[in-house]
Motif scaffolding. Structure first.
Motif, PDB file in Angstrom:
ATOM      1  N   PHE A   1       0.815  -1.212   0.000  1.00  0.00           N
ATOM      2  CA  PHE A   1       0.000   0.000   0.000  1.00  0.00           C
ATOM      3  C   PHE A   1       0.852   1.268   0.000  1.00  0.00           C
ATOM      4  CE2 PHE A   1      -3.529  -2.833   0.961  1.00  0.00           C
ATOM      5  CZ  PHE A   1      -4.527  -2.250   0.188  1.00  0.00           C
ATOM      6  N   MET A   2       2.028   1.197   0.589  1.00  0.00           N
ATOM      7  CA  MET A   2       2.921   2.346   0.551  1.00  0.00           C
ATOM      8  C   MET A   2       3.335   2.646  -0.900  1.00  0.00           C
ATOM      9  SD  MET A   2       6.586   2.922   2.436  1.00  0.00           S
ATOM     10  CE  MET A   2       7.527   2.072   1.166  1.00  0.00           C
ATOM     11  N   LEU A   3       3.690   1.582  -1.653  1.00  0.00           N
ATOM     12  CA  LEU A   3       4.111   1.763  -3.044  1.00  0.00           C
ATOM     13  C   LEU A   3       2.943   2.196  -3.929  1.00  0.00           C
ATOM     14  CD1 LEU A   3       6.468  -1.336  -3.336  1.00  0.00           C
ATOM     15  CD2 LEU A   3       7.150   1.067  -3.203  1.00  0.00           C
ATOM     16  N   ALA A   4       1.764   1.615  -3.678  1.00  0.00           N
ATOM     17  CA  ALA A   4       0.583   1.996  -4.462  1.00  0.00           C
ATOM     18  C   ALA A   4       0.237   3.464  -4.223  1.00  0.00           C
ATOM     19  CB  ALA A   4      -0.598   1.105  -4.098  1.00  0.00           C
ATOM     20  N   ALA A   5       0.272   3.900  -2.956  1.00  0.00           N
ATOM     21  CA  ALA A   5      -0.058   5.296  -2.630  1.00  0.00           C
ATOM     22  C   ALA A   5       0.960   6.245  -3.237  1.00  0.00           C
ATOM     23  CB  ALA A   5      -0.107   5.469  -1.121  1.00  0.00           C
ATOM     24  N   ARG A   6       2.223   5.860  -3.171  1.00  0.00           N
ATOM     25  CA  ARG A   6       3.279   6.717  -3.705  1.00  0.00           C
ATOM     26  C   ARG A   6       3.075   6.959  -5.197  1.00  0.00           C
ATOM     27  NH1 ARG A   6       9.366   4.927  -2.491  1.00  0.00           N
ATOM     28  NH2 ARG A   6       9.045   3.565  -4.287  1.00  0.00           N
ATOM     29  N   ASN A   7       2.802   5.919  -5.932  1.00  0.00           N
ATOM     30  CA  ASN A   7       2.629   6.057  -7.382  1.00  0.00           C
ATOM     31  C   ASN A   7       1.324   6.743  -7.753  1.00  0.00           C
ATOM     32  OD1 ASN A   7       4.991   4.656  -8.814  1.00  0.00           O
ATOM     33  ND2 ASN A   7       4.439   3.155  -7.251  1.00  0.00           N
ATOM     34  N   ALA A   8       0.258   6.479  -6.999  1.00  0.00           N
ATOM     35  CA  ALA A   8      -1.014   7.162  -7.271  1.00  0.00           C
ATOM     36  C   ALA A   8      -0.872   8.653  -7.017  1.00  0.00           C
ATOM     37  CB  ALA A   8      -2.116   6.572  -6.401  1.00  0.00           C
ATOM     38  N   PHE A   9      -0.198   8.995  -5.939  1.00  0.00           N
ATOM     39  CA  PHE A   9      -0.006  10.411  -5.604  1.00  0.00           C
ATOM     40  C   PHE A   9       0.822  11.104  -6.683  1.00  0.00           C
ATOM     41  CE2 PHE A   9       2.514  13.793  -3.595  1.00  0.00           C
ATOM     42  CZ  PHE A   9       1.491  14.603  -3.125  1.00  0.00           C
ATOM     43  N   SER A  10       1.894  10.451  -7.151  1.00  0.00           N
ATOM     44  CA  SER A  10       2.738  11.052  -8.203  1.00  0.00           C
ATOM     45  C   SER A  10       1.935  11.330  -9.455  1.00  0.00           C
ATOM     46  CB  SER A  10       3.910  10.125  -8.540  1.00  0.00           C
ATOM     47  OG  SER A  10       4.838  10.112  -7.498  1.00  0.00           O
ATOM     48  N   ALA A  11       1.115  10.379  -9.844  1.00  0.00           N
ATOM     49  CA  ALA A  11       0.319  10.531 -11.063  1.00  0.00           C
ATOM     50  C   ALA A  11      -0.688  11.675 -10.914  1.00  0.00           C
ATOM     51  CB  ALA A  11      -0.406   9.222 -11.373  1.00  0.00           C
ATOM     52  N   ALA A  12      -1.350  11.730  -9.741  1.00  0.00           N
ATOM     53  CA  ALA A  12      -2.346  12.779  -9.521  1.00  0.00           C
ATOM     54  C   ALA A  12      -1.676  14.153  -9.467  1.00  0.00           C
ATOM     55  CB  ALA A  12      -3.104  12.510  -8.229  1.00  0.00           C
ATOM     56  N   PHE A  13      -0.527  14.230  -8.803  1.00  0.00           N
ATOM     57  CA  PHE A  13       0.185  15.501  -8.645  1.00  0.00           C
ATOM     58  C   PHE A  13       0.540  16.081 -10.014  1.00  0.00           C
ATOM     59  CE2 PHE A  13       3.464  18.482  -7.489  1.00  0.00           C
ATOM     60  CZ  PHE A  13       3.238  18.813  -6.155  1.00  0.00           C
ATOM     61  N   ARG A  14       1.003  15.226 -10.922  1.00  0.00           N
ATOM     62  CA  ARG A  14       1.394  15.692 -12.255  1.00  0.00           C
ATOM     63  C   ARG A  14       0.207  16.233 -13.051  1.00  0.00           C
ATOM     64  NH1 ARG A  14       6.402  14.552 -14.036  1.00  0.00           N
ATOM     65  NH2 ARG A  14       7.709  13.132 -12.830  1.00  0.00           N
ATOM     66  N   GLU A  15      -0.994  15.756 -12.753  1.00  0.00           N
ATOM     67  CA  GLU A  15      -2.187  16.189 -13.483  1.00  0.00           C
ATOM     68  C   GLU A  15      -2.876  17.371 -12.807  1.00  0.00           C
ATOM     69  OE1 GLU A  15      -3.150  14.988 -16.440  1.00  0.00           O
ATOM     70  OE2 GLU A  15      -1.291  13.815 -16.356  1.00  0.00           O
ATOM     71  N   ALA A  16      -2.352  17.812 -11.659  1.00  0.00           N
ATOM     72  CA  ALA A  16      -3.050  18.821 -10.860  1.00  0.00           C
ATOM     73  C   ALA A  16      -2.463  20.229 -11.044  1.00  0.00           C
ATOM     74  CB  ALA A  16      -3.010  18.423  -9.382  1.00  0.00           C
ATOM     75  N   GLY A  17      -1.939  20.506 -12.227  1.00  0.00           N
ATOM     76  CA  GLY A  17      -1.373  21.845 -12.486  1.00  0.00           C
ATOM     77  C   GLY A  17      -0.222  22.168 -11.559  1.00  0.00           C
ATOM     78  N   PRO A  18       0.805  21.280 -11.507  1.00  0.00           N
ATOM     79  CA  PRO A  18       1.897  21.526 -10.556  1.00  0.00           C
ATOM     80  C   PRO A  18       2.669  22.791 -10.894  1.00  0.00           C
ATOM     81  CG  PRO A  18       2.508  19.775 -12.090  1.00  0.00           C
ATOM     82  CD  PRO A  18       1.052  20.081 -12.339  1.00  0.00           C
ATOM     83  N   LYS A  19       3.065  23.494  -9.852  1.00  0.00           N
ATOM     84  CA  LYS A  19       3.813  24.740 -10.002  1.00  0.00           C
ATOM     85  C   LYS A  19       4.991  24.757  -9.033  1.00  0.00           C
ATOM     86  CE  LYS A  19       1.331  27.093 -13.050  1.00  0.00           C
ATOM     87  NZ  LYS A  19       1.917  27.600 -14.298  1.00  0.00           N
ATOM     88  N   VAL A  20       6.019  25.480  -9.447  1.00  0.00           N
ATOM     89  CA  VAL A  20       7.194  25.664  -8.584  1.00  0.00           C
ATOM     90  C   VAL A  20       7.038  26.985  -7.821  1.00  0.00           C
ATOM     91  CG1 VAL A  20       9.708  25.956  -8.529  1.00  0.00           C
ATOM     92  CG2 VAL A  20       8.673  24.379 -10.168  1.00  0.00           C
ATOM     93  N   LEU A  21       7.323  26.942  -6.536  1.00  0.00           N
ATOM     94  CA  LEU A  21       7.306  28.132  -5.690  1.00  0.00           C
ATOM     95  C   LEU A  21       8.740  28.503  -5.328  1.00  0.00           C
ATOM     96  CD1 LEU A  21       4.563  26.936  -3.167  1.00  0.00           C
ATOM     97  CD2 LEU A  21       4.198  28.475  -5.092  1.00  0.00           C
ATOM     98  N   GLU A  22       9.008  29.782  -5.195  1.00  0.00           N
ATOM     99  CA  GLU A  22      10.346  30.220  -4.786  1.00  0.00           C
ATOM    100  C   GLU A  22      10.248  31.064  -3.517  1.00  0.00           C
ATOM    101  OE1 GLU A  22      12.326  32.802  -7.550  1.00  0.00           O
ATOM    102  OE2 GLU A  22      10.496  33.908  -8.036  1.00  0.00           O
ATOM    103  N   PRO A  23      11.303  31.037  -2.692  1.00  0.00           N
ATOM    104  CA  PRO A  23      11.289  31.850  -1.476  1.00  0.00           C
ATOM    105  C   PRO A  23      11.445  33.330  -1.802  1.00  0.00           C
ATOM    106  CG  PRO A  23      13.374  30.649  -1.670  1.00  0.00           C
ATOM    107  CD  PRO A  23      12.500  30.197  -2.797  1.00  0.00           C
TER     108      PRO A  23
END
Length: 719
Positions: free
Chosen positions: A602-624
């Motif tokens: 379940f750790m591996l399944a969650a990790r990969n599901a999260f990565s896939a969702a994150f990439r589709e969720a309009g990821p952005k880079v923030l800077e300090p």
């Protein structure tokens, strides 16, 4: 050496811009007091103050130097502070453990950026100030112009006690309007010739005397009444009024000296001994419990260690102030910060590189000792039934950072030991072992500051090092909702691995209501919340984890493993490998196997599901982004603003402060990398700045694309 009582001790900090002559003045003071028989010079590399090799190499003060003089049955403890803003730690430490600031001005230039910075620190700490115009023998010195500039900046509180009859190479005499006498010197300086004021100076002297009398009287009702009645005060009454005015910062006396020729130094020391406030007259320091600590020799013994020096053949020299009680050699004390016991060895009165053994030091006094087992800068040693600790010294934020590495990687550990030792000597060096950036980063006050560290590391410690531009601690986040699922399935004989996780990610902001349903691609997903965790991430921001699984699709015992898998990916965002933040994750469905499902699956399944969702969720880079305040002469304001705009800074406001312009802006950390060097170049070293972390903000798209490409190239190189 006699044991001085608390009411016979005065503690003084010498401050001013680089080149204002503090080290030369210190040399003249110890010479006048008979501690040395011959005055050294900065050029001759033989002064009492600048005795460390790095100081002699560069020709400027790196460390503050503690020394004392005995004068008219008073003990003056004096700390000569570095003038460069890069070594401001020494000045701030000194101001916190002394009761009077003497700010030197270079007679050629008058108030400079270093003068402004020093005064600003005295203002924050509410310390009395005496201004000292030095180098009156220089060609371009104009005392009247300097005094006019001082009054424009610091107000009418600047009141001359002396003025020179002439400046430049012919300087050799002043009129003292407190004593109403003329002081002049032979070419060799030293003891003055005291005479009546010449007729051609009498009118000016009387006018300035009247101003000084009025300024002194204003600090005491009784003196003010007498002034109104007779329009005069005795010398003693004037001294009393000036002393009270110093304590309340309602008067800033102005003196004249030529320290290089030892002219006026003796008279200055008389004033320091007779008029400057005693330790007992100043506001009391508070310990960490908020209790006032009275400098009472009959009180419990408490020592505060404010400075550590490391000297060849001796090791650590620990400098302390007796906050309360008294200390003798052989006393057994307890370190309230570290819990360890210490026996005090020989205690000394400080005299630069020399130390004079003393029998005892009373409350308010400053001294040093050697060979302590477990005392660090900032620690307190206390006697029985006393557990006081102190944290009243606050240092400014760093302004210049570099990643540091040993040229020979085998010497990395040795380098770290040396850095720790150096930080004991100068707490404004901050060493950070960044797990995130995989770099050792040294933060300092400027390029000069770090260059000095490199010189010491290579010449004193014999460790070759190099500086590298530090990586920027970017963050990643998402800007819209997305859904993903992942099935981890592995069969390799015997028990297999199986876990399936369905989740939704969305941006998170504080105060958001819990989700009730989501509509994705025309399909509605209703949420039935079974559990919720809000995790404050150590790198800033939050992860909110919601369990909305119904019907036992995933057993509760697998939820911690799912969260662990998500956290692993939060530590390595898909765009640049930076930490992710401000994300809400809702696990709403999944599948498990009665035999093959386990935590790892379940750790591996969650990790990969999260990565896939994150990439589709309009990821952005923030800077300090940092708040920046620049103190700059008005003449350079346009150039400074133009440079900032080229650094993607947003100007937030402008204000006038003590003769300088204060410019406020918000600026990306990336653009601050070499700012201290650029600002110094633009303004000829006449500006200064402070920074403070403000927030994380989205980077522009073109910069984001550059960062993503750089990360992809790094990953290829690692492969």
């Amino acid at each position: 050496m006699k044991v001085y009582q608390t009411n016979e001790i005065k503690n003084i900090a010498l401050l001013g811009s680089a080149g204002s002559g503090k080290t030369t003045l210190a040399e003249a003071m110890v010479y006048e007091a008979g501690i040395i028989k011959r005055r050294g010079t900065v050029e001759g590399k033989n002064t009492m103050s600048d005795y460390f090799p790095v100081e002699q190499e560069y020709g400027y003060s790196v460390f503050s130097t503690v020394f004392h003089v005995e004068w008219n049955n008073k003990k003056l403890n004096i700390i000569d502070c570095p003038g460069s803003d890069d070594f401001v730690g020494g000045a701030i430490t000194a101001l916190n453990v002394t009761d009077q600031a003497v700010i030197l001005l270079n007679g050629q230039y008058g108030p400079e950026v270093g003068t402004q910075n020093a005064f600003r620190y005295t203002e924050k700490l509410q310390k009395p100030v005496i201004f000292l115009v030095n180098q009156l023998d220089k060609e371009h010195c104009d005392f009247d112009t300097i005094l006019t500039n001082m009054k424009e900046i610091y107000g009418e509180k600047c009141v001359p006690v002396q003025y020179p009859i002439a400046t430049g190479p012919d300087f050799n005499a002043v009129i003292d309007v407190l004593l109403m006498k003329k002081y002049s010197w032979k070419p060799e300086g030293g003891a003055p010739i005291i005479e009546e004021i010449p007729a051609d100076q009498m009118e000016k002297a009387k006018e300035l005397h009247a101003t000084l009398v009025e300024a002194a009287a204003a600090n005491d009702d009784t003196l003010m009444e007498k002034f109104f009645e007779s329009e005069s005060l005795t010398e003693d009454e004037m001294r009393e009024g000036i002393r009270k005015g110093l304590v309340t910062r309602s008067i800033f006396p102005v003196f004249c000296v030529c320290a290089g020729k030892d002219m006026g130094v003796r008279r200055l020391m008389e004033f320091l001994g007779n008029v400057v406030p005693f330790v007992s007259e100043m506001p009391k320091v508070r310990n960490t419990r908020g209790e006032e600590v009275t400098p009472d020799a009959a009180g419990p013994t408490s020592l505060y260690f404010f400075k550590t020096g490391v000297e060849p053949h001796i090791g650590e020299v620990q400098y302390f102030k007796v906050m309360s009680g008294a200390v003798k050699s052989g006393d057994d004390l307890t370190n309230s910060d570290r819990g360890s016991k210490e026996r005090i060895g020989t205690i000394y009165a400080c005299a630069g590189a020399n130390r004079i053994p003393v029998d005892e030091l009373k409350a308010g006094d400053i001294g040093c000792t050697v060979k302590l087992k477990d005392v660090k800068t900032g620690n307190a040693l206390n006697g029985k039934d006393c557990e006081w600790r102190y944290d009243f010294i606050k240092y400014p934020n760093s302004k210049y950072s570099r990643a540091i590495k040993a040229v020979n990687e085998a010497e990395t550990e040795k380098m770290m030991v040396a850095l720790t030792k150096m930080r004991q000597e100068d707490p404004t060096w901050v060493v950070e072992q960044s797990k995130e950036l995989r770099q050792i980063i040294v933060h300092g006050q400027g390029e000069f500051h770090l260059r000095t560290l490199k010189w010491r590391m290579e010449n004193n410690e014999k460790i070759k090092i190099e500086y590298i531009e530090p990586k920027i601690p970017y963050r990643e986040t998402i800007t819209k909702m997305a859904r993903a699922d992942y099935r981890h399935k592995k069969q390799s004989g015997g028990a297999g691995q199986f876990g399936e996780v369905h989740l939704i990610v969305e941006p998170y902001a504080d105060g958001m209501p819990d989700p009730t349903s989501f509509k994705i691609n025309g399909q509605e997903f209703k949420m039935n919340i079974k559990g919720k965790e809000e995790i404050d991430l150590e790198w800033g921001g939050k992860l909110v984890f919601i369990n909305s699984v119904v019907g036992g699709a995933i057993d509760m015992r697998f939820m911690p493993a799912i969260l662990k898998g998500i956290m692993e990916r939060m530590e390595q965002g898909p765009l640049t490998g930076s930490y992710a933040r401000d994300v809400r994750v809702i696990v709403y469905d999944g599948k498990m196997h009665p035999v093959d499902s386990n935590e790892l699956s379940f750790m591996l399944a969650a990790r990969n599901a999260f990565s896939a969702a994150f990439r589709e969720a309009g990821p952005k880079v923030l800077e300090p982004i940092y708040d920046l305040e620049v103190y700059v002469p008005a003449d350079y304001m346009g150039d400074v603003m133009s440079d900032l705009q080229g650094r993607r800074a947003i100007i937030m406001g402008m204000d006038s402060e003590a003769g300088y312009q204060k410019l406020s802006a918000k600026i990306p950390l990336k653009e601050l990398s070499n700012y201290s060097i650029a600002l110094s170049s633009i303004t000829g070293g006449r500006a200064s700045f402070t920074t403070k972390f403000a927030s994380y903000e989205l980077v522009p798209n073109d910069i984001q694309q550059t960062l993503i490409k750089e990360h992809e190239a790094e990953l290829k190189d690692e492969d």
